[in-house]
Scaffold this motif. Sequence first.
Motif, short mmCIF file in Angstrom:
data_model
loop_
_atom_site.label_atom_id
_atom_site.label_comp_id
_atom_site.label_asym_id
_atom_site.label_seq_id
_atom_site.Cartn_x
_atom_site.Cartn_y
_atom_site.Cartn_z
N UNK A 141 0.86 -1.18 0.00
CA UNK A 141 0.00 0.00 0.00
C UNK A 141 0.89 1.22 0.00
N UNK A 142 0.33 2.36 -0.29
CA UNK A 142 1.10 3.60 -0.34
C UNK A 142 0.60 4.55 0.74
N UNK A 143 1.54 5.23 1.37
CA UNK A 143 1.18 6.26 2.35
C UNK A 143 0.64 7.47 1.58
N UNK A 144 0.13 8.45 2.30
CA UNK A 144 -0.36 9.66 1.65
C UNK A 144 0.75 10.34 0.86
N UNK A 145 1.99 10.18 1.29
CA UNK A 145 3.13 10.77 0.59
C UNK A 145 3.65 9.90 -0.54
N UNK A 146 3.02 8.73 -0.77
CA UNK A 146 3.40 7.86 -1.87
C UNK A 146 4.45 6.81 -1.52
N UNK A 147 4.81 6.72 -0.24
CA UNK A 147 5.82 5.74 0.16
C UNK A 147 5.20 4.36 0.35
N UNK A 148 5.95 3.34 -0.02
CA UNK A 148 5.47 1.96 0.12
C UNK A 148 5.38 1.58 1.59
N UNK A 149 4.31 0.85 1.92
CA UNK A 149 4.11 0.34 3.27
C UNK A 149 3.74 -1.14 3.15
N UNK A 150 4.37 -1.97 4.00
CA UNK A 150 4.20 -3.41 3.95
C UNK A 150 3.55 -3.93 5.23
N UNK A 151 2.74 -4.96 5.07
CA UNK A 151 2.10 -5.61 6.22
C UNK A 151 2.92 -6.82 6.66
N UNK A 152 2.60 -7.35 7.83
CA UNK A 152 3.28 -8.56 8.31
C UNK A 152 3.03 -9.72 7.35
N UNK A 153 1.81 -9.83 6.84
CA UNK A 153 1.49 -10.90 5.88
C UNK A 153 2.39 -10.78 4.64
N UNK A 154 2.53 -9.58 4.12
CA UNK A 154 3.37 -9.37 2.94
C UNK A 154 4.83 -9.69 3.24
N UNK A 155 5.28 -9.39 4.45
CA UNK A 155 6.66 -9.70 4.81
C UNK A 155 6.88 -11.21 4.91
N UNK A 156 5.89 -11.96 5.36
CA UNK A 156 6.03 -13.42 5.39
C UNK A 156 6.14 -13.97 3.97
N UNK A 157 5.34 -13.43 3.06
CA UNK A 157 5.40 -13.84 1.65
C UNK A 157 6.78 -13.49 1.06
N UNK A 158 7.23 -12.28 1.34
CA UNK A 158 8.53 -11.83 0.83
C UNK A 158 9.67 -12.68 1.40
N UNK A 159 9.55 -13.06 2.67
CA UNK A 159 10.58 -13.89 3.29
C UNK A 159 10.68 -15.25 2.61
N UNK A 160 9.54 -15.82 2.23
CA UNK A 160 9.55 -17.11 1.53
C UNK A 160 10.24 -16.96 0.17
N UNK A 161 9.93 -15.88 -0.54
CA UNK A 161 10.59 -15.64 -1.83
C UNK A 161 12.09 -15.45 -1.62
#
Length: 117
Positions: A47-67
């Motif tokens: 997701x993106x913050x109001x300033x356009x910066x990427x923000x990640x959830x714990x679920x997304x980090x688990x997926x990224x960790x597997x990759x």
Amino acid sequence: MTADTPLSNRLDDDDYPAYTMGRAAEMLGATPAFLRAIGEARLITPLRSEGGHRRYSRYQLRIAARARELVDRGTPIDAACRIVILEDQLEEAQRINAEYRRRAGHEAPDGSAPDPG
């Protein structure tokens, strides 16, 4: 989820985008470029913050960790992302199948409770 949602609920939410790209990369032991690459491969969409910066959830980090595990073992990033997507789809299909079996064991075909004997 809105800013009006109590903080305790947001902290318990695996889908709440709590981590910046830098923090997420640090937690994974990866680089921001790795996170951008798995985003481009459509494994996760931060997701993106109001300033356009990427923000990640714990679920997304688990997926990224597997990759990351797969990439660290020599799997090309696109292939690693595809494997993780297929693993996730298989897990969901197995969960749905188990739910159907559970229901089939507790309900007759017409939706009523099975005849006990």
